[in-house]
Design a protein around this motif. Structure first.
Motif, PDB file in Angstrom:
ATOM      1  N   GLU A 145     -10.925   3.861  -4.190  1.00 23.46           N
ATOM      2  CA  GLU A 145      -9.496   3.903  -4.493  1.00 23.46           C
ATOM      3  C   GLU A 145      -9.026   5.337  -4.713  1.00 23.46           C
ATOM      4  O   GLU A 145      -9.750   6.170  -5.261  1.00 23.46           O
ATOM      5  CB  GLU A 145      -9.205   3.095  -5.760  1.00 23.46           C
ATOM      6  N   GLY A 146      -7.798   5.598  -4.271  1.00 27.34           N
ATOM      7  CA  GLY A 146      -7.164   6.879  -4.528  1.00 27.34           C
ATOM      8  C   GLY A 146      -7.389   7.935  -3.472  1.00 27.34           C
ATOM      9  O   GLY A 146      -6.728   8.987  -3.500  1.00 27.34           O
ATOM     10  N   SER A 160       9.546   5.949  -0.285  1.00 26.34           N
ATOM     11  CA  SER A 160       9.024   6.816  -1.336  1.00 26.34           C
ATOM     12  C   SER A 160      10.017   7.920  -1.666  1.00 26.34           C
ATOM     13  O   SER A 160      10.755   8.390  -0.803  1.00 26.34           O
ATOM     14  CB  SER A 160       7.697   7.443  -0.896  1.00 26.34           C
ATOM     15  N   VAL A 201      -3.145  12.277   1.725  1.00 28.57           N
ATOM     16  CA  VAL A 201      -1.833  11.662   1.548  1.00 28.57           C
ATOM     17  C   VAL A 201      -1.189  11.649   2.926  1.00 28.57           C
ATOM     18  O   VAL A 201      -0.979  12.706   3.534  1.00 28.57           O
ATOM     19  CB  VAL A 201      -0.952  12.417   0.535  1.00 28.57           C
ATOM     20  N   TRP A 261      -7.046   7.531  -0.086  1.00 24.24           N
ATOM     21  CA  TRP A 261      -6.117   7.412   1.059  1.00 24.24           C
ATOM     22  C   TRP A 261      -4.809   6.842   0.526  1.00 24.24           C
ATOM     23  O   TRP A 261      -4.743   5.689   0.123  1.00 24.24           O
ATOM     24  CB  TRP A 261      -6.700   6.507   2.138  1.00 24.24           C
ATOM     25  N   ASN A 262      -3.778   7.652   0.517  1.00 18.05           N
ATOM     26  CA  ASN A 262      -2.493   7.293  -0.057  1.00 18.05           C
ATOM     27  C   ASN A 262      -1.416   7.394   1.006  1.00 18.05           C
ATOM     28  O   ASN A 262      -1.364   8.377   1.748  1.00 18.05           O
ATOM     29  CB  ASN A 262      -2.161   8.237  -1.212  1.00 18.05           C
ATOM     30  N   ALA A 282       1.397  10.446  -5.667  1.00 20.70           N
ATOM     31  CA  ALA A 282       0.324  10.185  -4.703  1.00 20.70           C
ATOM     32  C   ALA A 282      -0.665  11.346  -4.672  1.00 20.70           C
ATOM     33  O   ALA A 282      -1.892  11.139  -4.609  1.00 20.70           O
ATOM     34  CB  ALA A 282       0.922   9.953  -3.316  1.00 20.70           C
ATOM     35  N   ARG A 294       0.810  -1.214   0.000  1.00 21.72           N
ATOM     36  CA  ARG A 294       0.000   0.000   0.000  1.00 21.72           C
ATOM     37  C   ARG A 294       0.845   1.266   0.000  1.00 21.72           C
ATOM     38  O   ARG A 294       0.309   2.374  -0.159  1.00 21.72           O
ATOM     39  CB  ARG A 294      -0.948   0.006   1.206  1.00 21.72           C
ATOM     40  N   ARG A 352      -2.838  11.304  -7.862  1.00 20.59           N
ATOM     41  CA  ARG A 352      -3.869  10.266  -7.733  1.00 20.59           C
ATOM     42  C   ARG A 352      -4.973  10.741  -6.786  1.00 20.59           C
ATOM     43  O   ARG A 352      -6.169  10.546  -7.051  1.00 20.59           O
ATOM     44  CB  ARG A 352      -3.204   8.998  -7.205  1.00 20.59           C
ATOM     45  N   ALA A 353      -4.573  11.356  -5.682  1.00 23.74           N
ATOM     46  CA  ALA A 353      -5.548  11.831  -4.700  1.00 23.74           C
ATOM     47  C   ALA A 353      -6.435  12.927  -5.291  1.00 23.74           C
ATOM     48  O   ALA A 353      -7.646  12.960  -5.036  1.00 23.74           O
ATOM     49  CB  ALA A 353      -4.817  12.350  -3.464  1.00 23.74           C
ATOM     50  N   VAL A 362       3.074   4.042  -1.541  1.00 21.81           N
ATOM     51  CA  VAL A 362       3.344   4.577  -2.878  1.00 21.81           C
ATOM     52  C   VAL A 362       4.856   4.740  -3.006  1.00 21.81           C
ATOM     53  O   VAL A 362       5.455   5.684  -2.481  1.00 21.81           O
ATOM     54  CB  VAL A 362       2.632   5.919  -3.095  1.00 21.81           C
TER      55      VAL A 362
END
Length: 540
Positions: A227-228, A67, A202, A230-231, A75, A41, A78-79, A43
């Motif tokens: 999805e996306g 990371s 994030v 919670w990064n 991230a 999980r 994506r968020a 990134v």
């Protein structure tokens, strides 16, 4: 698994070989597939990893992918994509996901507790505070978000003709930097409010306790979070944390005052908001009319919960001279009766510190105080026979401003005792220094205690309780004054900090300007007369 393993069947643990060099009943290892499911999980695109060790016995638990700043940027990208859809999701659906998380956390608490204890070393009874707090937080915002975020009608400038609607618009993507001392609750609690308000997250948990935070991310997904939203990123604070501050629309940080100031400066440079819960040198006042036994019990929890590694834990105890000797006798008796251990068992009253660095910090402060004349009433030394980073519960008298322990946060199982004669003196001494996070007041007269509490410069003050009354009351805002931080978590304040306030004013029939041939001067006289009339009518 053996019968002594408290993890439920199918949990994260597999019992490893016994380590004869330590006195713990067993050495535990994590199932490799379980670790892989969690660490996937993060990134991260590089092959770099960071090893996590357990404070229980120093054994390795996992290797966490690291990371890069580019991963942080990915991230956030994506968020941002996910947040647009999430902001349009009905608030009631967000609430339903939080309520599902509430049930998941309660049903999976043994798994959660295993990871917390393995990563942080804290006693299992203190680890239980974390799923409890997250369940409370999820339920609170699962019930209150819609009513809190509902558009408000406000009075307009011209009664009946001007309508004002106040909206609460999500910030966007919230960056959360969470600490190691409460690795599950601090990784999630701020983010749950951010999600409820319509934001994406994030998160950068502390390197020492990544697994507990990653389990939280997994439970959110199981609760139905899209999805996306919670990064999780991982890596050194100066590198990854700085990249997070550079990308976020709002930042939540829990940690040291020194780091909080750096983050605040970064947020100010970008003109974004932040909430910071920082250090403390928290006082407890035991007034002359206090129930001595109750105060001694509360002080034991206030000082030694999580081995003192708690932002709201008490490090200064001010006791009225009239009951000082009786209080000290009972407090020491309770302290010395605690069960110390570094296992997964429920029976431990206190576990080890989280790391060698924390052990060194605590030991150095105690030794400095001892060398300058402080008296050690109990403890005062490391206990490597129990665990690599164990420090005995320690009570000191005679601590003076010449000692680092006097004003600097210790963040360990250490407390200084002080006598006082009058309440004004006690309040003044409690307010010494730059901190102002939490305090406690013990008295049989609760009205009097609340009056004393109102004079203490602290964001939360507990009466006849150490810290749990305010911390567990989700409607009670929590945060610090002075160098202990800014902003509040919990309550409506904890939700609205993740929103922008937007006013939408609708004007009907007439414009707010001269009309019907009225001159500017006549318009000014007309508006002046109206203002006088509205004042007489009691309008704000």
């Amino acid at each position: 698994m053996s019968a002594s393993n408290p993890s439920a069947a199918g949990g994260p643990l597999t019992e490893g070989p016994r380590d004869p060099e330590h006195d713990a009943s067993a050495s535990y290892a994590l199932e490799p597939t379980y670790v892989a499911e969690l660490t996937d999980r993060v990134v991260a695109t590089s092959t770099l990893t960071d090893q996590v060790l357990s404070p229980l016995d120093g054994a390795p638990l996992a290797h966490i992918p690291q990371s890069s700043p580019e991963d942080v940027a990915a991230a956030f990208a994506r968020a941002r994509r996910a947040q647009v859809r999430w902001a349009a999701t009905p608030v009631e659906e967000r609430e339903r996901i939080l309520l599902r998380l509430h049930d998941l956390v309660l049903s999976r608490q043994e798994e959660i507790l295993d990871l917390i204890v393995l990563e942080s070393g804290k006693a299992r009874k203190h680890a239980f505070d974390e799923p409890l707090h997250i369940a409370l937080t999820a339920r609170y915002y699962g019930r209150r978000t819609a009513s809190t975020l509902r558009t408000e009608r406000r009075p307009g400038v011209i009664p009946g003709l001007t309508r004002v609607d106040v909206n609460h618009v999500p910030k966007g993507v919230v960056g959360i930097i969470s600490p190691w001392n409460y690795p599950f609750t601090m990784a999630l609690c701020d983010g749950l409010a951010a999600l409820a308000a319509g934001n994406a997250v994030v998160a950068k948990p502390d390197a020492q306790t990544m697994l507990s935070a990653l389990l939280g991310a997994r439970l959110l997904a199981e609760a139905g979070l899209p999805e996306g939203l919670w990064n999780v990123v991982a890596g050194p604070g100066p590198q990854v944390g700085g990249a997070l501050v550079a990308e976020a629309d709002y930042v939540c940080f829990t940690g040291s005052t020194a780091t909080g100031k750096v983050i605040a400066a970064g947020c100010a440079e970008r003109l974004i908001g932040c909430s910071l819960e920082l250090g403390g040198k928290n006082p407890m006042l035991v007034l002359a009319d206090a129930d001595v036994e109750r105060a001694a019990e509360g002080a034991t929890r206030a000082v030694f919960s999580n081995a003192g590694q708690l932002c709201v834990s008490v490090e200064r105890l001010f006791v009225a001279d009239a009951i000082y000797d009786r209080f000290v006798q009972r407090f020491l008796a309770r302290t010395e009766a605690m069960t110390l251990g570094a296992t997964l068992a429920w029976e431990n009253d206190m576990g080890p510190l989280v790391s060698q660095a924390q052990l060194d910090r605590v030991g150095a402060q105690v030794e400095d105080a001892r060398s300058k004349g402080a008296r050690v009433l109990t403890g005062g030394r490391a206990r490597p026979d129990l665990a690599p980073y164990f420090f005995a519960p320690t009570v000191l008298e005679g601590v003076t401003p010449a000692m680092t322990l006097f004003g600097q946060e210790t963040f360990g199982p250490v407390v200084s005792l002080y006598r006082f004669t009058g309440e004004a003196e006690a309040v003044q001494r409690a307010n010494d220094g730059d901190y102002g996070l939490n305090a406690a007041v013990y008295s049989r007269d609760t009205a009097r205690a609340r009056a004393v509490a109102g004079r203490i410069k602290a964001g939360t003050v507990n009466v006849n309780e150490a810290f749990a009354a305010s911390f567990a009351s989700l409607d009670a805002p929590m945060g610090g004054m002075r160098s202990s931080g800014m902003g509040r978590r919990q309550g409506t304040e904890g939700l609205l900090r993740f929103t922008e306030t937007q006013s939408v004013a609708t004007q009907r029939l007439i414009r707010i300007a001269p009309m019907l041939g009225m001159s500017d001067r006549a318009y000014a006289r007309f508006m002046t007369a109206n203002l006088r009339v509205l004042k007489k009518l009691g309008r704000a």
